[in-house]
Design a protein around this motif. Structure first.
Motif, PDB file in Angstrom:
ATOM      1  N   ASN A   1      10.822   5.106   2.526  1.00  0.00           N
ATOM      2  CA  ASN A   1      11.645   4.454   3.562  1.00  0.00           C
ATOM      3  C   ASN A   1      10.779   3.742   4.598  1.00  0.00           C
ATOM      4  OD1 ASN A   1      13.455   6.050   2.176  1.00  0.00           O
ATOM      5  ND2 ASN A   1      14.713   6.377   3.995  1.00  0.00           N
ATOM      6  N   TRP A   2       9.656   4.338   4.870  1.00  0.00           N
ATOM      7  CA  TRP A   2       8.702   3.795   5.842  1.00  0.00           C
ATOM      8  C   TRP A   2       8.313   2.374   5.454  1.00  0.00           C
ATOM      9  CZ3 TRP A   2       4.449   7.565   7.843  1.00  0.00           C
ATOM     10  CH2 TRP A   2       3.563   6.911   8.684  1.00  0.00           C
ATOM     11  N   CYS A   3       7.973   2.196   4.166  1.00  0.00           N
ATOM     12  CA  CYS A   3       7.486   0.875   3.749  1.00  0.00           C
ATOM     13  C   CYS A   3       8.591  -0.167   3.832  1.00  0.00           C
ATOM     14  CB  CYS A   3       6.860   0.930   2.359  1.00  0.00           C
ATOM     15  SG  CYS A   3       8.038   1.050   1.025  1.00  0.00           S
ATOM     16  N   GLN A   4       9.856   0.264   3.822  1.00  0.00           N
ATOM     17  CA  GLN A   4      10.941  -0.706   3.984  1.00  0.00           C
ATOM     18  C   GLN A   4      10.917  -1.317   5.388  1.00  0.00           C
ATOM     19  OE1 GLN A   4      12.389  -1.910   1.523  1.00  0.00           O
ATOM     20  NE2 GLN A   4      11.727  -0.347   0.070  1.00  0.00           N
ATOM     21  N   ASP A   5      10.485  -0.515   6.371  1.00  0.00           N
ATOM     22  CA  ASP A   5      10.303  -1.074   7.723  1.00  0.00           C
ATOM     23  C   ASP A   5       9.279  -2.200   7.667  1.00  0.00           C
ATOM     24  OD1 ASP A   5      12.052   0.610   9.049  1.00  0.00           O
ATOM     25  OD2 ASP A   5      10.517   2.036   9.718  1.00  0.00           O
ATOM     26  N   GLU A   6       8.150  -1.934   6.996  1.00  0.00           N
ATOM     27  CA  GLU A   6       7.077  -2.946   6.938  1.00  0.00           C
ATOM     28  C   GLU A   6       7.573  -4.192   6.195  1.00  0.00           C
ATOM     29  OE1 GLU A   6       5.278  -1.915   8.956  1.00  0.00           O
ATOM     30  OE2 GLU A   6       4.644   0.155   8.671  1.00  0.00           O
TER      31      GLU A   6
ATOM     32  N   ARG B   1       0.845  -1.206   0.000  1.00  0.00           N
ATOM     33  CA  ARG B   1       0.000   0.000   0.000  1.00  0.00           C
ATOM     34  C   ARG B   1       0.879   1.253   0.000  1.00  0.00           C
ATOM     35  NH1 ARG B   1      -5.325  -0.218   1.426  1.00  0.00           N
ATOM     36  NH2 ARG B   1      -5.254   1.775   2.495  1.00  0.00           N
ATOM     37  N   TYR B   2       1.846   1.290   0.928  1.00  0.00           N
ATOM     38  CA  TYR B   2       2.682   2.486   1.057  1.00  0.00           C
ATOM     39  C   TYR B   2       3.519   2.730  -0.214  1.00  0.00           C
ATOM     40  CZ  TYR B   2       1.721   2.859   6.137  1.00  0.00           C
ATOM     41  OH  TYR B   2       1.133   3.025   7.363  1.00  0.00           O
ATOM     42  N   ILE B   3       4.122   1.677  -0.720  1.00  0.00           N
ATOM     43  CA  ILE B   3       5.009   1.881  -1.878  1.00  0.00           C
ATOM     44  C   ILE B   3       4.197   2.277  -3.120  1.00  0.00           C
ATOM     45  CG2 ILE B   3       5.182  -0.549  -2.703  1.00  0.00           C
ATOM     46  CD1 ILE B   3       8.109   1.938  -2.510  1.00  0.00           C
ATOM     47  N   THR B   4       2.989   1.717  -3.240  1.00  0.00           N
ATOM     48  CA  THR B   4       2.153   2.062  -4.396  1.00  0.00           C
ATOM     49  C   THR B   4       1.726   3.520  -4.336  1.00  0.00           C
ATOM     50  OG1 THR B   4       1.391  -0.226  -4.429  1.00  0.00           O
ATOM     51  CG2 THR B   4       0.122   1.342  -5.733  1.00  0.00           C
ATOM     52  N   ILE B   5       1.329   3.984  -3.172  1.00  0.00           N
ATOM     53  CA  ILE B   5       0.941   5.396  -3.025  1.00  0.00           C
ATOM     54  C   ILE B   5       2.154   6.281  -3.287  1.00  0.00           C
ATOM     55  CG2 ILE B   5       0.180   7.173  -1.365  1.00  0.00           C
ATOM     56  CD1 ILE B   5      -1.638   5.038  -0.081  1.00  0.00           C
ATOM     57  N   TYR B   6       3.295   5.879  -2.730  1.00  0.00           N
ATOM     58  CA  TYR B   6       4.507   6.685  -2.915  1.00  0.00           C
ATOM     59  C   TYR B   6       4.866   6.832  -4.400  1.00  0.00           C
ATOM     60  CZ  TYR B   6       9.322   8.172  -2.963  1.00  0.00           C
ATOM     61  OH  TYR B   6      10.468   8.870  -3.242  1.00  0.00           O
TER      62      TYR B   6
ATOM     63  N   LYS C   1       5.460  11.535   1.266  1.00  0.00           N
ATOM     64  CA  LYS C   1       6.859  11.557   0.821  1.00  0.00           C
ATOM     65  C   LYS C   1       7.726  10.648   1.691  1.00  0.00           C
ATOM     66  CE  LYS C   1       6.690  16.329  -0.776  1.00  0.00           C
ATOM     67  NZ  LYS C   1       7.053  17.708  -0.407  1.00  0.00           N
ATOM     68  N   TYR C   2       7.230  10.328   2.886  1.00  0.00           N
ATOM     69  CA  TYR C   2       7.999   9.489   3.814  1.00  0.00           C
ATOM     70  C   TYR C   2       7.764   8.001   3.582  1.00  0.00           C
ATOM     71  CZ  TYR C   2       8.958  13.765   6.424  1.00  0.00           C
ATOM     72  OH  TYR C   2       9.389  15.010   6.788  1.00  0.00           O
ATOM     73  N   PHE C   3       6.792   7.694   2.717  1.00  0.00           N
ATOM     74  CA  PHE C   3       6.376   6.291   2.560  1.00  0.00           C
ATOM     75  C   PHE C   3       7.462   5.385   1.974  1.00  0.00           C
ATOM     76  CE2 PHE C   3       1.410   6.419   2.568  1.00  0.00           C
ATOM     77  CZ  PHE C   3       1.452   6.924   3.847  1.00  0.00           C
TER      78      PHE C   3
END
Ligand SMILES: [Fe+2]
Ligand SMILES: [Fe+2]
Length: 405
Positions: free
Chosen positions: A247-252, A222-227, A243-245
């Motif tokens: 790196n954020w999605c790498q955590d997930e 979800r995060y990477i697609t929105i990003y 804009k933070y998604f």
């Protein structure tokens, strides 16, 4: 994860009375005590002060959940004396990665946030708040579960326990960042209250593994697609959180990989017919929940320039492909019948919601709901029974010989 009633309370420092989402927008500051739909928040708020604060909490099947599990069984599963499949060197490597803490300095806000929030107006503003509330609740739910697992596994398996603690660090960061986002809209989720007041859903450890693996991977997609979408279409970049998604999605993604390693260490959850049935069941419930939820909130996705159903199908297909690497069976989500049935469920769900909105007495509402719920159940069953895709980890075979002794 859908309709919930709100418990809302103004922060007295900022405001002594309701209403909350007043149109003189920026003068009020409110603590939202329960994740809620903005609409119900607004409705509850409109009733005024204390009365609103006492509004009942209505949880539904689609509400973001808090989970608890059988921690004694968890301890047994991660006891290296009992479970010889535990690949400690793989967990050591994962631990080093978590310790590196790639996103330590990533979640730093700037003044763009408040400025952008002030420009978001009308229905999009409400739906944005709801997005932040629901995401914050979901992240916080991960934080609570991982924190407890980190605490409970400390003696049995310190390496796995530390990874859980470091994952709870990540989730706390995510939840905190989203809650700061809510402050741009003069709101805050009362996370302490949420911890105590929320009902916890009990899942046996193996179900926790399936469910959290899927939620981490679906969160990643979800995060990477929105990003990626907003990077290509910056005109829809209406709030800087997206804009933070990246790196954020790498955590997930890392969290999901950890659950993948945990599942591999428990071959009994992956290698029989029951595992296949449960894998399909969890895939189905996670995908359907997301689809029905998002289709109730198309204003949000359209507001950032996405087609809700296309976005969801992309996320479902990618998550399913990722999941096929570890789960022994997944759903055939690329079969057009799957989407056709999902869309049918959206229609039925809309009718179900419409029944709730009528002025009928509860008995009549319930009678009207029966055939609709039956129709939903039959769609779900039909999707579940669609021929599945046999799948599984490529290196899973390596574990087979160890099962002999
Ligand atoms: Fe997270
Ligand atoms: Fe996560």
């Amino acid at each position: 994860m859908a309709t919930e009633m709100a418990l809302v309370k103004p922060i007295s420092k900022f405001s002594t009375s309701s209403p909350i989402f007043s149109n003189s927008r920026y003068g009020k500051f409110t603590t939202v005590r329960m994740s809620s739909t903005s609409q119900s928040t607004a409705k509850a708020a409109a009733k005024g002060g204390k009365k609103a604060a006492k509004t009942a909490i209505k949880e539904t099947l689609l509400t973001p959940r808090f989970y608890t599990t059988d921690f004694d069984e968890m301890e047994a599963l991660f006891n290296t004396e009992i479970n010889k499949n535990l690949n400690q060197s793989e967990f050591e490597a994962l631990l080093q990665e978590f310790k590196t803490d790639y996103n330590q300095t990533h979640f730093v806000r700037n003044k763009e946030f408040k400025e952008a929030a002030d420009k978001i107006d009308g229905p999009l503003r409400q739906i944005f708040v709801e997005f932040l509330e629901r995401s914050c609740t979901a992240e916080f739910s991960g934080f609570l579960l991982y924190k407890e697992l980190g605490r409970r596994l400390k003696k049995t398996n310190p390496v796995v326990a530390e990874i859980f603690s470091l994952m709870s660090r990540d989730e706390a960061r995510h939840a905190g960042f989203l809650n700061k986002g809510l402050s741009d809209f003069n709101l805050a989720l009362d996370l302490g209250f949420l911890t105590k007041a929320r009902k916890y859903t009990f899942f046996k450890p193996k179900f926790i593994f399936y469910a959290t693996y899927l939620s981490e991977k679906i969160g990643y997609w979800r995060y990477i697609t929105i990003y990626r979408h907003l990077k290509e279409n910056p005109e829809y970049q209406c709030y800087p959180i997206f804009k933070y998604f990246e790196n954020w999605c790498q955590d997930e993604n890392r969290h999901g990989d950890f659950f993948s390693a945990l599942l591999k260490a428990q071959p009994q959850f992956l290698n029989d017919w029951k595992a296949k049935l449960w894998s399909r069941f969890f895939c189905l419930s996670v995908y359907v929940t997301m689809y029905l939820n998002d289709c109730q909130r198309t204003a949000f996705y359209e507001g950032i320039g996405l087609n809700t159903k296309e976005f969801d199908m992309h996320v479902i297909i990618e998550t399913n492909r990722t999941t096929a690497r570890i789960f022994p069976a997944v759903l055939d989500v690329e079969n057009p019948e799957f989407k056709r049935r999902l869309d049918k469920m959206v229609e039925i769900n809309e009718q179900l919601l419409a029944v709730g909105e009528t002025s009928d007495i509860p008995l009549v509402k319930n009678l009207k709901r029966i055939p609709l719920i039956a129709a939903l159940a039959s769609e779900l069953l039909a999707m579940y029974l669609m021929p599945p895709i046999e799948s599984g980890s490529v290196d899973f075979a390596e574990f087979e010989p160890q099962l002999v002794y």
